[in-house]
Design a protein around this motif. Structure first.
Motif, PDB file in Angstrom:
ATOM      1  N   LEU A   1       0.836  -1.198   0.000  1.00 24.08           N
ATOM      2  CA  LEU A   1       0.000   0.000   0.000  1.00 24.08           C
ATOM      3  C   LEU A   1       0.873   1.250   0.000  1.00 24.08           C
ATOM      4  CD1 LEU A   1      -2.720   1.472   0.228  1.00 24.08           C
ATOM      5  CD2 LEU A   1      -2.535   1.230   2.725  1.00 24.08           C
ATOM      6  N   ASN A   2       1.930   1.239   0.807  1.00 22.52           N
ATOM      7  CA  ASN A   2       2.819   2.399   0.856  1.00 22.52           C
ATOM      8  C   ASN A   2       3.492   2.632  -0.493  1.00 22.52           C
ATOM      9  OD1 ASN A   2       4.264   4.527   2.428  1.00 22.52           O
ATOM     10  ND2 ASN A   2       6.038   3.302   1.850  1.00 22.52           N
ATOM     11  N   MET A   3       3.919   1.562  -1.153  1.00 19.46           N
ATOM     12  CA  MET A   3       4.552   1.707  -2.471  1.00 19.46           C
ATOM     13  C   MET A   3       3.572   2.266  -3.488  1.00 19.46           C
ATOM     14  SD  MET A   3       7.206  -1.470  -3.027  1.00 19.46           S
ATOM     15  CE  MET A   3       7.698  -0.766  -4.596  1.00 19.46           C
ATOM     16  N   PHE A   4       2.323   1.792  -3.440  1.00 15.09           N
ATOM     17  CA  PHE A   4       1.303   2.291  -4.374  1.00 15.09           C
ATOM     18  C   PHE A   4       1.029   3.775  -4.136  1.00 15.09           C
ATOM     19  CE2 PHE A   4      -3.176   3.328  -5.119  1.00 15.09           C
ATOM     20  CZ  PHE A   4      -3.263   3.097  -6.483  1.00 15.09           C
ATOM     21  N   VAL A   5       0.832   4.139  -2.852  1.00 19.16           N
ATOM     22  CA  VAL A   5       0.514   5.527  -2.523  1.00 19.16           C
ATOM     23  C   VAL A   5       1.714   6.435  -2.806  1.00 19.16           C
ATOM     24  CG1 VAL A   5      -0.138   7.095  -0.651  1.00 19.16           C
ATOM     25  CG2 VAL A   5      -1.191   4.851  -0.814  1.00 19.16           C
TER      26      VAL A   5
ATOM     27  N   HIS B   1       3.969   4.531  13.819  1.00 16.87           N
ATOM     28  CA  HIS B   1       2.885   5.494  13.984  1.00 16.87           C
ATOM     29  C   HIS B   1       2.353   6.008  12.649  1.00 16.87           C
ATOM     30  CE1 HIS B   1       3.803   5.494  18.268  1.00 16.87           C
ATOM     31  NE2 HIS B   1       5.066   5.702  17.958  1.00 16.87           N
ATOM     32  N   TRP B   2       2.806   5.444  11.535  1.00 15.87           N
ATOM     33  CA  TRP B   2       2.323   5.873  10.222  1.00 15.87           C
ATOM     34  C   TRP B   2       0.851   5.484  10.044  1.00 15.87           C
ATOM     35  CZ3 TRP B   2       6.838   3.966   6.585  1.00 15.87           C
ATOM     36  CH2 TRP B   2       7.954   4.775   6.796  1.00 15.87           C
ATOM     37  N   PHE B   3       0.092   6.351   9.444  1.00 11.45           N
ATOM     38  CA  PHE B   3      -1.317   6.094   9.151  1.00 11.45           C
ATOM     39  C   PHE B   3      -1.411   5.038   8.047  1.00 11.45           C
ATOM     40  CE2 PHE B   3      -5.021   7.215   6.427  1.00 11.45           C
ATOM     41  CZ  PHE B   3      -6.034   6.933   7.337  1.00 11.45           C
ATOM     42  N   LEU B   4      -1.963   3.868   8.368  1.00 15.13           N
ATOM     43  CA  LEU B   4      -2.089   2.734   7.439  1.00 15.13           C
ATOM     44  C   LEU B   4      -0.739   2.334   6.831  1.00 15.13           C
ATOM     45  CD1 LEU B   4      -5.382   3.700   5.536  1.00 15.13           C
ATOM     46  CD2 LEU B   4      -5.111   2.121   7.477  1.00 15.13           C
ATOM     47  N   GLY B   5       0.344   2.617   7.545  1.00 13.67           N
ATOM     48  CA  GLY B   5       1.672   2.266   7.044  1.00 13.67           C
ATOM     49  C   GLY B   5       2.170   3.165   5.930  1.00 13.67           C
TER      50      GLY B   5
ATOM     51  N   SER C   1       4.146   6.308   4.552  1.00 13.11           N
ATOM     52  CA  SER C   1       5.245   7.154   5.002  1.00 13.11           C
ATOM     53  C   SER C   1       4.940   8.627   4.757  1.00 13.11           C
ATOM     54  CB  SER C   1       6.537   6.761   4.275  1.00 13.11           C
ATOM     55  OG  SER C   1       6.441   7.074   2.894  1.00 13.11           O
ATOM     56  N   PRO C   2       5.576   9.535   5.505  1.00 13.90           N
ATOM     57  CA  PRO C   2       5.338  10.968   5.309  1.00 13.90           C
ATOM     58  C   PRO C   2       5.640  11.440   3.892  1.00 13.90           C
ATOM     59  CG  PRO C   2       6.483  10.589   7.371  1.00 13.90           C
ATOM     60  CD  PRO C   2       6.458   9.276   6.651  1.00 13.90           C
ATOM     61  N   ASN C   3       6.695  10.887   3.280  1.00 17.14           N
ATOM     62  CA  ASN C   3       7.061  11.294   1.912  1.00 17.14           C
ATOM     63  C   ASN C   3       6.004  10.882   0.896  1.00 17.14           C
ATOM     64  OD1 ASN C   3       9.354  11.681   3.453  1.00 17.14           O
ATOM     65  ND2 ASN C   3      10.740  11.194   1.793  1.00 17.14           N
ATOM     66  N   ALA C   4       5.137   9.946   1.252  1.00 18.66           N
ATOM     67  CA  ALA C   4       4.120   9.451   0.321  1.00 18.66           C
ATOM     68  C   ALA C   4       2.735  10.010   0.604  1.00 18.66           C
ATOM     69  CB  ALA C   4       4.063   7.916   0.394  1.00 18.66           C
ATOM     70  N   PHE C   5       2.616  10.840   1.633  1.00 18.64           N
ATOM     71  CA  PHE C   5       1.292  11.223   2.125  1.00 18.64           C
ATOM     72  C   PHE C   5       0.581  12.232   1.226  1.00 18.64           C
ATOM     73  CE2 PHE C   5      -1.846  12.778   5.246  1.00 18.64           C
ATOM     74  CZ  PHE C   5      -2.282  11.560   5.742  1.00 18.64           C
TER      75      PHE C   5
END
Length: 594
Positions: free
Chosen positions: A247-251, A539-543, A545-549
């Motif tokens: 999910l993090n990679m997609f976002v 503490h990341w929201f749904l895993g 990362s800040p750089n991907a938010f």
């Protein structure tokens, strides 16, 4: 010839070319300062756009990310190139057809609101300043090593060069300077890659060399060899390593894509060509020029990681011959130690360099049995890999000097484009568009130059305290653009029902939630001396990362804008017709007058 002398010569010649072009193409009007008089050839504009696009993050930092992050860092390749396609297809031709100088000007007229224009300017400045910080990091890294200056003095020299050719020439000078910078950076990137690919695989094309057999006679493929080397040292397998969850990679990829499409310094380039058709053509040419570097980057990253590990880990893991003796370290190692970007600490006092993943509990136990007391390479800055790679591989001095000239060209070209976007936002959108509508062209031009000079000083100040490595900082900037500018542009072109109130609150909500998330997880990095907290993954929201938010912020922007528009008055009828008119093809290709 000595490396230092060669570097001074090559970098000096390129800087002289840039400054000479600035004087030759000095802007005499606001049209030349902002959009180069709308007379740039599409192929030339494509090359300038590529240089504007391929920043220090692309040239210096992306391959370093790939070197240490492996497969997972393909999000940068997919996000940045995919976003450019998105920009070329969905935004650039329509914005060029609208016929205005800047993105905030489009937003102000489309949403019939000076407030919307002011909010857009603030979002643009926040994203662009963050982006410039990444370029300043690249400039500082390059100068600190090859011109034997401190990081701080490297920034000051780079600021001076940008000041001369950007402030004098405006978009006209920047455009022709960026054509020269593209030629420098692409040769500087590909020539070392060809040499190293030949050394390791016998294949002169790095893109093919990445999947070729090693020349050591083992019959092992390069990626298989790299996987073996990194796993022996306790690191994750290179070819399957990912960045957090799927999910993090997609976002992350999505954030980079829509952030790309929302960056004003790239969008403004499509206003420099005579016709809408030329905007489409220059977008295609830019993609060709960009692809040359972006398809080479994975090979550069993988080969750099392999060269680094084989230099330090000179034998089987755990054996006495398995680690490099510190006093016998190669010259490139000593050179980069002086910059502070590469640091060694002899934790067990054996005089050898132990480089391994001490966070891997299984391997840490094994390492303890060897007498190792922790990873002794306490700092290997990702941003040094492209610049150090030719030295590690033992390439000729002229190649090493060419690389620093290319890195500086990449950083300076993008910095100039960003500074122009900031300058035009202040002088054209705020001063002339809102606060002093009757200002003369000469005074507006002077205001543009003064605001650009101020932006250079501000960016340099923040560049002394970057929040992350270059590409990480740039990713934050893309997230800010994704959460604020991209949604309002898309809705402005494709949704005639979105009104000024929705657009304003959408931008505020999008960039607000993104900045809050970044500040929460990375600390208040804009204030010198404050602690950099790092990424607190649990503490990341749904895993995410800040750089991907930024992608999440964009969804918030879309949602707020549409909901607010539904409960407030519809846009005036002439604005709805204007939106329809933007999307209707015109045979002549000229923008309508508004």
């Amino acid at each position: 010839m000595d490396l230092k002398v060669l570097t001074y010569i090559i970098v000096g010649v390129t800087f002289a070319v840039y400054i000479g072009i600035a004087f030759w193409a000095r802007a005499a009007s606001t049209g030349e300062f902002y959009v180069a008089g709308k007379g740039v050839n599409p192929i030339a504009n494509g090359m300038a756009t590529a240089a504007d696009w391929m920043s220090a993050a692309s040239f210096i930092s992306m391959a370093g990310l790939i070197a240490f992050g492996g497969y997972g860092t393909s999000v940068f390749l997919m996000g940045w190139t995919g976003g450019y396609v998105l920009l070329a297809m969905l935004l650039a031709p329509y914005l060029r057809k609208f016929g205005k100088f800047t993105v905030p000007e489009f937003i102000g007229e489309r949403y019939y609101s000076k407030t919307a224009r002011i909010v857009a300017v603030l979002c643009l400045i926040i994203a662009s300043i963050t982006y410039v910080i990444g370029q300043m990091k690249g400039i500082g890294v390059a100068f600190s090593r090859f011109l034997e200056m401190s990081y701080e003095w490297g920034l000051y020299v780079g600021m001076g060069v940008v000041f001369i050719y950007a402030v004098l020439g405006g978009m006209k000078g920047i455009t022709y300077t960026q054509i020269a910078q593209y030629c420098v950076l692409i040769f500087a990137y590909t020539i070392p890659a060809i040499f190293i690919s030949l050394n390791l695989t016998g294949m002169p094309i790095p893109q093919i060399g990445l999947g070729s057999e090693m020349t050591d006679g083992s019959g092992t493929y390069l990626l298989d060899k790299l996987d073996l080397v990194v796993t022996e040292l306790g690191f994750k397998e290179y070819s399957t390593q990912v960045m957090g969850s799927k999910l993090n990679m997609f976002v992350y990829t999505l954030s980079l894509m829509i952030g790309t499409a929302g960056l004003p310094h790239v969008i403004i380039r499509f206003f420099t060509v005579p016709k809408v058709a030329d905007a489409r053509s220059s977008a295609g040419w830019a993609l060709v020029f960009i692809a040359i570097l972006y398809t080479t980057a994975p090979a550069v990253g993988a080969m750099a990681r392999l060269n680094l590990l084989e230099t330090i880990q000179v034998g089987p893991v755990g054996e006495e011959t398995g680690n490099l003796v510190y006093d016998e370290r190669p010259q490139w190692f000593k050179n980069w130690e002086t910059t502070g970007l590469l640091q060694f600490e002899d934790k067990n006092g054996d005089g050898r360099i132990q480089y391994y993943n001490d966070k891997n509990e299984t391997f840490a136990t094994k390492a303890e049995s060897f007498g190792w007391k922790g990873n002794e390479m306490v700092k290997v800055d990702k941003d040094i890999m492209v610049l150090a790679n030719p030295e590690i591989a033992g390439l000729p001095n002229w190649v090493i000097a060419l690389v620093v000239a290319g890195g500086l060209a990449a950083a300076l070209s993008t910095a100039a484009g960003l500074l122009l976007a900031i300058s035009s936002a202040i002088s054209h959108d705020l001063l002339k568009g809102v606060f002093w509508t009757g200002i003369s062209e000469q005074r507006e031009l002077l205001a543009g130059r003064i605001s650009m000079a101020g932006a250079i000083v501000l960016a340099g100040y923040f560049g002394l305290h970057p929040p992350d490595f270059a590409a990480g900082t740039v990713a934050i900037a893309f997230g800010l653009a994704a959460s604020s500018i991209f949604p309002v542009l898309m809705m402005g072109i494709f949704n005639k029902k979105v009104n000024k109130t929705g657009a304003i609150w959408g931008m505020i909500a999008g960039i607000g939630v993104t900045m809050a998330y970044v500040f929460q997880h990375k600390g208040i990095f804009f204030v010198p001396g404050t602690a950099f907290l790092g990424d607190l993954e649990p503490h990341w929201f749904l895993g995410i990362s800040p750089n991907a938010f930024g992608a999440v912020g964009a969804l918030v922007n879309f949602g707020v804008a549409i909901l607010v528009s539904k409960v407030t008055a519809e846009p005036p009828e002439h604005i709805q017709h204007l939106v329809e008119d933007i999307r209707v093809p015109r045979s002549v290709g000229e923008a309508p007058a508004h």
